[in-house]
Design a protein around this motif. Structure first.
Motif, short mmCIF file in Angstrom:
data_model
loop_
_atom_site.label_atom_id
_atom_site.label_comp_id
_atom_site.label_asym_id
_atom_site.label_seq_id
_atom_site.Cartn_x
_atom_site.Cartn_y
_atom_site.Cartn_z
N GLU A 335 0.74 -1.20 -0.07
CA GLU A 335 0.18 -0.13 0.00
C GLU A 335 0.78 1.36 -0.06
O GLU A 335 0.61 2.16 -0.79
CB GLU A 335 -0.88 0.07 1.28
CG GLU A 335 -1.90 -1.17 1.22
CD GLU A 335 -3.25 -0.63 0.40
OE1 GLU A 335 -3.12 0.29 -0.61
OE2 GLU A 335 -4.10 -1.62 0.44
N GLN A 338 3.08 1.37 -3.64
CA GLN A 338 2.22 1.81 -4.79
C GLN A 338 2.88 1.01 -5.94
O GLN A 338 3.13 2.10 -6.98
CB GLN A 338 1.92 3.35 -4.94
CG GLN A 338 0.90 3.68 -3.76
CD GLN A 338 -0.53 3.36 -3.92
OE1 GLN A 338 -1.12 3.80 -4.90
NE2 GLN A 338 -0.99 2.59 -3.09
N GLU A 376 -5.66 -9.09 -4.84
CA GLU A 376 -6.95 -8.23 -4.83
C GLU A 376 -6.23 -6.75 -4.44
O GLU A 376 -6.78 -5.66 -5.08
CB GLU A 376 -7.69 -8.51 -3.67
CG GLU A 376 -9.16 -7.69 -3.42
CD GLU A 376 -9.96 -8.32 -2.41
OE1 GLU A 376 -10.54 -7.61 -1.60
OE2 GLU A 376 -9.88 -9.49 -1.90
N VAL A 377 -5.25 -6.74 -3.48
CA VAL A 377 -4.58 -5.49 -3.17
C VAL A 377 -3.94 -4.77 -4.38
O VAL A 377 -4.13 -3.50 -4.69
CB VAL A 377 -3.76 -5.43 -2.02
CG1 VAL A 377 -2.81 -4.26 -1.79
CG2 VAL A 377 -4.51 -5.70 -0.73
N GLU A 379 -4.24 -5.46 -7.45
CA GLU A 379 -5.26 -5.23 -8.85
C GLU A 379 -5.70 -4.04 -8.50
O GLU A 379 -6.05 -2.81 -9.40
CB GLU A 379 -6.39 -6.05 -8.95
CG GLU A 379 -7.15 -6.21 -10.09
CD GLU A 379 -7.63 -7.46 -10.52
OE1 GLU A 379 -8.95 -7.42 -10.54
OE2 GLU A 379 -7.02 -8.38 -10.73
N ARG A 380 -6.14 -3.48 -7.14
CA ARG A 380 -6.95 -2.32 -6.74
C ARG A 380 -5.90 -0.97 -7.01
O ARG A 380 -6.24 -0.07 -7.90
CB ARG A 380 -7.41 -2.17 -5.51
CG ARG A 380 -8.00 -0.87 -5.08
CD ARG A 380 -8.56 -0.91 -3.58
NE ARG A 380 -7.79 -1.76 -2.69
CZ ARG A 380 -6.67 -1.33 -1.78
NH1 ARG A 380 -6.26 -0.09 -2.10
NH2 ARG A 380 -6.14 -2.07 -0.86
N ALA A 383 -5.59 -0.78 -10.90
CA ALA A 383 -6.58 0.01 -11.38
C ALA A 383 -6.73 1.45 -11.36
O ALA A 383 -6.77 2.16 -12.27
CB ALA A 383 -7.87 -0.61 -10.89
N ALA A 384 -6.24 1.92 -10.08
CA ALA A 384 -6.24 3.29 -9.62
C ALA A 384 -5.13 4.02 -10.66
O ALA A 384 -5.33 5.14 -11.16
CB ALA A 384 -6.00 3.50 -8.05
N ALA A 451 -8.22 -2.75 -14.67
CA ALA A 451 -7.30 -3.07 -13.69
C ALA A 451 -5.90 -3.27 -14.43
O ALA A 451 -4.89 -3.18 -13.73
CB ALA A 451 -7.74 -4.33 -13.04
#
Length: 459
Positions: A335, A338, A376-377, A379-380, A383-384, A451
């Motif tokens: 996180e 990034q 999941e993390v 990919e999020r 996508a952003a 994504a």
């Protein structure tokens, strides 16, 4: 001219088929082997049926890769019968011969001469002087517009989960002038994108004490920073700077010195860094360099210098002894970091790897659950990051141009500077001009994103 001289027949060329598995480094090995065989008068066969002998270049990194290699050998034997095995799994000749006693020869990774000798023995070249004296171009298995540039073999690390040093030996760097000469030749012949590969690009030249060579009238060292600077000076025949992409870069301190080259547009702003994990405890068990906090600071400083920098990495989940706390640490680190592109694989015991003897193996169900959470993390985050590119105009390199649809609209598949071939995303284009060809680098306006991929139109 007498009848006897005019009726000399040139014998049919012997034909070689090739199945190349595994990483880009293995693909470069395949190209070198085929180039040598082509120079010896062999033709290449696109299928099993037309081949006098089939080469299978294997991968032996994971047990699943070994199974894929064995399956490929089995298929080649079933379809053709005359098979030579090479590559990383060639180090396990006994295993291969036990399953397939009929293979003609087995050689290890990057043993080019032994492979060529085995082909000569299995299907002696029959061209004679009429054809053999004709110089042949290098064989490329990649499309013409991008090329892999291998700078070294082997690796000096002893990571607990990896057997590459056993398969490919210790680090063996190529001479810097030889690498630059190859790069220059590739760009002159139409390569628009160079992908620099090795097992450890940052360690290039350590084994030869960063020896100096003369290149175009000045001294250059066998060192990643010198290599990057010189590659940044290359120009295509029409005067453009080719894309230069660095793969497998360990984050040693001197990596900081190549980031300004990316900021200046001389190097593609892309780093492939094999982080593998973030938890200091897991990194220590993996026998990996562990200084994850400092790396986060450096990533921030790199992005300040080269704002469009893309960082791709891969991570192992479920390494022996990995606790829920370690895994949560990794997610928190991701996180913070990034990273733009992330791949992951579940830990697999590989025969001969030190990690097999470690205590506290992680149950398969836990590995699957952690893998899903990590993806999941990431990919999020991806996508952003891609959504933030909507509306921007970016350069892309065209990999494929489609046929016109019923309305005459032509689409194309391309990649941005953030996308390495085969492993990253793509940019799907609409309404491209009929004159567009594979390898063109054009500016496009990004209209949409998901994504993994971008969608756009020529600017």
């Amino acid at each position: 001219m007498s009848d006897s001289t005019s009726s000399i027949a040139i014998p049919d060329q012997k034909r070689v088929g090739m199945v190349s598995l595994g990483c880009p480094k293995a693909l470069v090995d395949s190209e070198r082997i085929l180039t040598k065989l082509r120079a010896d008068g062999y033709a290449m066969s696109p299928d099993y049926a037309g081949a006098d002998v089939v080469l299978v270049n294997t991968c032996g990194f994971l047990d699943s890769a070994k199974e894929e290699s064995l399956a490929a050998i089995g298929e080649a034997i079933a379809e053709n019968g005359r098979v030579i095995v090479t590559g990383c799994m060639g180090e396990e000749a006994d295993t291969i011969r036990a399953r397939f006693p009929q293979v003609l020869a087995v050689t290890g990774a990057h043993q080019y001469e032994q492979v060529v000798d085995a082909v000569h023995e299995a299907a002696p070249p029959s061209q004679g002087p009429f054809v053999d004296l004709v110089p042949q171009p290098d064989i490329k298995l990649t499309p013409r517009h991008y090329s892999y540039l291998k700078i070294s073999e082997g690796c000096n690390h002893s990571c607990a989960f990896c057997i590459i040093p056993q398969l490919r030996g210790k680090l063996a760097s190529r001479r810097i002038d030889a690498v630059l000469r190859e790069a220059e030749k590739l760009v002159a012949a139409g390569t628009k994108e160079l992908l620099v590969i090795s097992q450890d690009t940052s360690a290039y030249g350590v084994d030869i004490r960063h020896e100096e060579r003369q290149w175009h009238g000045h001294a250059v060292r066998a060192h990643m920073t010198d290599l990057a600077r010189e590659l940044g000076q290359l120009r295509t025949p029409d005067g453009h700077t080719p894309w230069v992409r660095l793969h497998y870069v360990y984050p040693y301190p001197h990596v900081d010195a190549v980031i300004p080259l990316m900021g200046e547009g001389l190097l593609t702003p892309y780093l492939d860094i094999p982080f593998q994990h973030a938890s200091p405890k897991v990194l220590k068990a993996m026998k990996r360099p562990a200084n994850e906090a400092k790396v986060l600071e450096r990533i921030k400083s790199w992005r300040a210098i080269a704002p469009d920098l893309t960082i791709r990495s891969s991570f192992v989940v479920g390494f022996p002894g990995e606790t829920e706390e370690d895994f949560t640490y990794l997610l928190d680190w991701l996180e913070e970091a990034q990273l733009d592109r992330v791949g992951a694989f579940r830990f697999e015991p590989v025969e001969g790897a030190a990690a097999n003897d470690l205590p506290d193996p992680v149950p398969e169900a836990v590995k699957e659950e952690r893998y899903a959470r990590l993806m999941e993390v990431t990919e999020r985050i991806s996508a952003a990051k891609l959504a933030a590119k909507v509306g921007r105009t970016l350069p892309v390199i065209v990999d494929e141009v489609g046929e016109p649809d019923e309305d005459g609209d032509i689409g194309a598949t391309a990649r941005s500077q953030a996308d390495a071939p085969e492993i990253d995303g793509q940019v799907f284009l609409r309404n491209v001009p009929a004159t567009l060809t594979t390898g063109d680098i054009i500016d496009v306006t990004i209209e949409d994103a998901d994504a993994h991929d971008l969608f756009g139109v020529p600017a």
